[in-house]
Design an enzyme around this catalytic site. Structure first.
Site, PDB file in Angstrom:
ATOM      1  N   SER A 254       0.833  -1.197   0.000  1.00 39.00           N
ATOM      2  CA  SER A 254       0.000   0.000   0.000  1.00 39.00           C
ATOM      3  C   SER A 254       0.869   1.249   0.000  1.00 39.00           C
ATOM      4  O   SER A 254       2.016   1.223   0.462  1.00 39.00           O
ATOM      5  CB  SER A 254      -0.905   0.024   1.236  1.00 39.00           C
ATOM      6  OG  SER A 254      -0.169   0.387   2.394  1.00 39.00           O
ATOM      7  N   ASP A 255       0.341   2.342  -0.524  1.00 38.86           N
ATOM      8  CA  ASP A 255       0.987   3.615  -0.260  1.00 38.86           C
ATOM      9  C   ASP A 255       0.720   3.950   1.211  1.00 38.86           C
ATOM     10  O   ASP A 255      -0.197   3.412   1.839  1.00 38.86           O
ATOM     11  CB  ASP A 255       0.465   4.709  -1.190  1.00 38.86           C
ATOM     12  CG  ASP A 255       1.482   5.834  -1.389  1.00 38.86           C
ATOM     13  OD1 ASP A 255       2.415   5.929  -0.559  1.00 38.86           O
ATOM     14  OD2 ASP A 255       1.346   6.607  -2.339  1.00 38.86           O
ATOM     15  N   ASN A 256       1.520   4.829   1.747  1.00 42.97           N
ATOM     16  CA  ASN A 256       1.535   5.056   3.189  1.00 42.97           C
ATOM     17  C   ASN A 256       0.138   5.344   3.762  1.00 42.97           C
ATOM     18  O   ASN A 256      -0.509   6.314   3.371  1.00 42.97           O
ATOM     19  CB  ASN A 256       2.477   6.223   3.504  1.00 42.97           C
ATOM     20  CG  ASN A 256       2.848   6.286   4.958  1.00 42.97           C
ATOM     21  OD1 ASN A 256       2.843   5.271   5.653  1.00 42.97           O
ATOM     22  ND2 ASN A 256       3.167   7.475   5.439  1.00 42.97           N
ATOM     23  N   ASP A 258      -2.714   3.942   3.321  1.00 42.20           N
ATOM     24  CA  ASP A 258      -3.857   4.000   2.409  1.00 42.20           C
ATOM     25  C   ASP A 258      -4.917   2.931   2.628  1.00 42.20           C
ATOM     26  O   ASP A 258      -6.051   3.101   2.169  1.00 42.20           O
ATOM     27  CB  ASP A 258      -3.377   3.960   0.955  1.00 42.20           C
ATOM     28  CG  ASP A 258      -3.023   5.331   0.431  1.00 42.20           C
ATOM     29  OD1 ASP A 258      -3.231   6.315   1.163  1.00 42.20           O
ATOM     30  OD2 ASP A 258      -2.540   5.432  -0.704  1.00 42.20           O
TER      31      ASP A 258
END
Length: 715
Positions: A254-256, A258
């Site tokens: 995941s992006d931070n 998210d």
């Protein structure tokens, strides 16, 4: 006959090597899958859950190693790492092999620091809106260019063939999947809406290239709501397209924060538990929460055990994600280096710094050179003024240099423009330095000193632009003018009547209309890495002949946005597709860039002017260095399907090559025309080559005046 036999042998050898490598990879994957299956069967639920975060600790009971991560957009995000030119500058080289060379060095530094997983490259295609602060992280506004740069980046970082993921290479992460820059207000993470056609034509190609050609090991979705579906729960794209159709076999991180944002930002998951269920069912294998704050985490013991109570079926998703993470660790050979400790200090080596300098010199773009002011002749000047807020450099309190751009640690050093020029001229030329103003403030207190420095000098080097404090992730703007009182400083120095070289150090295109009109010479340098000043000084004094070209268009004003070469035909009728009171064209266009020499294009020709829909041919052109200096030219090929079944862009880049030519030398540059670059998505969104005429344009930039055209007929 001998030549054709030699070519056949070479081709046969390439096929054999490719077959052997494919067989080796398949055998390795089979062996790893068996090991993962056995290990998974031994793990408790707690141990499985522990593997689903970005810095899961070592499991001593089962001997499962830790997989340490970093960012490596243009060097590791670690103190004392080598810092290379920022991504937008890398794009300006138009030379993919330089990126592969760079990331080969980055991988070596990473392994020395016990790092094996990197959150790069950024494959976002910029869509003509430089209000968005992350423009600097991309290679440019064209999908073909971004694809080539991305594949080179991944190949260097991961290695290829038997060297893939060996002790000298690490795992790359392609981001941000997908269409991340297509936001509505130039705001980082803003929602995006686009047609399926635009998605497939503009934003997906770089990701498809790194999956199919470079076999990227990891992928990161974007923060955004995409056509109403957040990317971290977009199963049709993450599963249907990425895995099922393209064959991606790595893991998704995941992006931070998210996964949690499915609840707190997108308001789709009703709580943290539902967010975790949605993420896992979509195939998001790892929950990235930098700092591992429990407040932002979803793939934790407590949350996932509650999730299993709500939906017991997700145990298969947990097992699947754990298997993918363990597979990555096996591929990287981490089980063989279990217990290796993180070193106290990373050392940037001279060989890596030399690569940084080489790339920096090739990234510089000469935008204007009235009356051949550049290069400066050291024998004809006695004094030089170095002026501007970006002329010198001071460390921030955290030890970082803001003129290196985003995603860097504290570099071992930074060579500023001032230092580079001082080192270059030594005691032969007097250097008069004055800051003039700060980037941020509206104070003009330093103007008088700057004016005096200019008046007492033969020529002025004026360094302006931005920094990591004015551009980067989360640093979006509502205008594109020079920030603070920089433009007024430029005007004040211009009034002295001294010859001026403007050196732009910045992360996004700026509306520099006064500079473009009044200042005789302009160098766009972006952020050139730790040896910036050395590369700039060598260029100013002619030891380096600039050959870089823009990969993003410069707007005249924020009102032009979006401004990109990827345009479709304008309105025909009363409005004429123009602005009423302003110039619609970009201030500087995609592909533009000058040299200290000149180039001539001639004899554009097709090997076969007519081909079948499944055929291919080549287009070639002779390029001659007609000046007195050796130099690089970037030859660009654009294609347009003249009368297609769907609306087409006026032109699309489909080939480029950077060539070095000695003074007076001629080289023939050739591009293949084939299904890949002649095809379009038809009305049924099938990729086809349609019969008809194609305009093939070859030249020095995307501007019509710089291109020569020829017609290809497909039957």
């Amino acid at each position: 006959m001998i030549k054709s036999h030699s070519l056949f042998v070479k081709f046969f050898f390439v096929l054999v090597v490719a077959h052997v490598q494919a067989g080796f990879a398949q055998q390795l994957n089979t062996e790893i899958a068996a090991k993962v299956k056995v290990l998974l069967g031994k793990m408790t639920l707690d141990e499985k859950i522990e593997q689903l975060t970005q810095d899961a600790p070592e499991n001593t009971r089962l001997g499962i190693p830790m997989m340490k991560y970093s960012e490596c957009l243009h060097g590791l995000w670690l103190d004392n790492a080598t810092v290379y030119p920022q991504a937008i500058a890398l794009g300006s080289t138009w030379e993919p092999k330089l990126l592969q060379e760079m990331t080969t060095h980055i991988a070596l530094e990473a392994r020395a620091a016990n790092l094996t997983h990197c959150y790069s490259p950024n494959l976002d295609v910029i869509t003509g809106d430089p209000r968005y602060g992350r423009v600097e992280e991309s290679y440019g506004e064209d999908p073909f260019l971004v694809s080539k740069m991305g594949v080179a980046f991944v190949n260097g970082l991961q290695g290829t063939g038997k060297e893939r993921f060996d002790k000298n290479h690490i795992m790359a992460t392609a981001k941000h999947f997908v269409g991340y820059p297509e936001n509505r207000r130039g705001i980082n993470g803003g929602f995006s809406d686009m047609s399926e056609r635009r998605l497939y034509e503009i934003h997906l190609p770089p990701f498809e290239a790194v999956v199919k050609e470079a076999k990227v090991g990891s992928l990161m979705p974007g923060h955004q709501d995409f056509n109403g579906i957040p990317m971290h729960m977009n199963k049709p794209l993450l599963q249907g397209l990425l895995r099922d159709k393209w064959g991606f076999d790595g893991f998704i991180v995941s992006d931070n924060n998210d996964v949690l944002r499915l609840n707190i930002m997108h308001s789709i998951a009703k709580d943290r538990v539902d967010a975790a269920i949605l993420g896992l069912k979509t195939g998001v294998d790892m929950d990235l929460v930098i700092g591992k704050s429990l407040e932002w985490s979803t793939y934790t013991n407590a949350v996932l055990k509650e999730a299993l109570k709500r939906d017991p079926s997700i145990i298969k998703n947990i097992d699947q994600s754990v298997s993918r993470v363990l597979t990555a660790k096996y591929r990287l050979g981490l089980f063989e280096t279990l217990g290796k400790t993180y070193p106290d200090k990373l050392v940037s080596k001279p060989e890596s710094q030399a690569v940084s300098l080489k790339i920096a010199k090739k990234a510089i773009v000469l935008l204007k050179n009235e009356n051949n002011l550049l290069p400066l002749d050291k024998n004809k000047i006695k004094s030089i003024a170095v002026i501007g807020p970006n002329a010198d450099e001071n460390k921030l309190p955290n030890g970082k240099f803001p003129l290196l751009g985003g995603y860097t640690g504290a570099a071992p050093y930074y060579v500023s423009v001032l230092q580079g020029i001082k080192d270059k001229v030594g005691k032969d030329i007097k250097v008069n330095y004055a800051k003039g103003c700060d980037l941020y403030t509206d104070s003009k207190a330093g103007f008088d000193e700057a004016i005096k420095a200019a008046q007492n000098s033969d020529v002025v080097i004026l360094a302006v632009g931005g920094s990591s404090l004015t551009c980067g992730e989360g640093i979006d703007r509502d205008n594109l003018d020079l920030i603070g009182v920089q433009n007024e400083l430029v005007e004040a120095i211009h009034k002295t009547g001294k010859p001026i070289v403007a050196v732009l150090i910045n992360g996004r295109p700026l509306s520099i209309n006064f500079i473009a009109e009044k200042i005789p010479s302009i160098l766009e340098t972006w952020y050139l890495g730790m040896k910036s000043g050395e590369a700039i000084a060598e260029t100013i004094f002619g030891d380096n002949n600039p050959g870089g070209k823009l990969t993003v268009s410069f707007p005249r004003s924020v009102g032009q946005i979006p401004v990109t070469y990827l345009e479709k035909p304008d309105f025909v009728g009363s409005g004429k597709g123009l602005y009423k009171f302003a110039d619609k064209t970009p201030l500087f266009a995609f592909g533009q860039g000058m040299s200290y020499t000149t180039f001539e294009y001639k004899n554009l020709k097709l090997a076969q002017p007519t081909i079948a829909v499944n055929g291919k041919t080549t287009v070639s052109v002779e390029v001659t260095n007609t000046g007195k200096r050796d130099g690089d030219e970037i030859v660009q090929m654009y294609i347009r399907d003249d009368f297609a079944s769907v609306g087409r862009y006026n032109k699309m880049l489909k080939g480029f090559e950077r060539v070095h030519l000695k003074a007076g030398e001629t080289k023939t540059v050739q591009f293949e025309l084939n299904f890949d670059n002649l095809s379009i998505y038809n009305q049924e969104m099938k990729k086809v080559v349609e019969p008809g005429d194609f305009t093939i344009s070859v030249g020095a930039s995307s501007l019509a005046k710089d291109l020569t055209t020829i017609k290809l007929t497909v039957k």
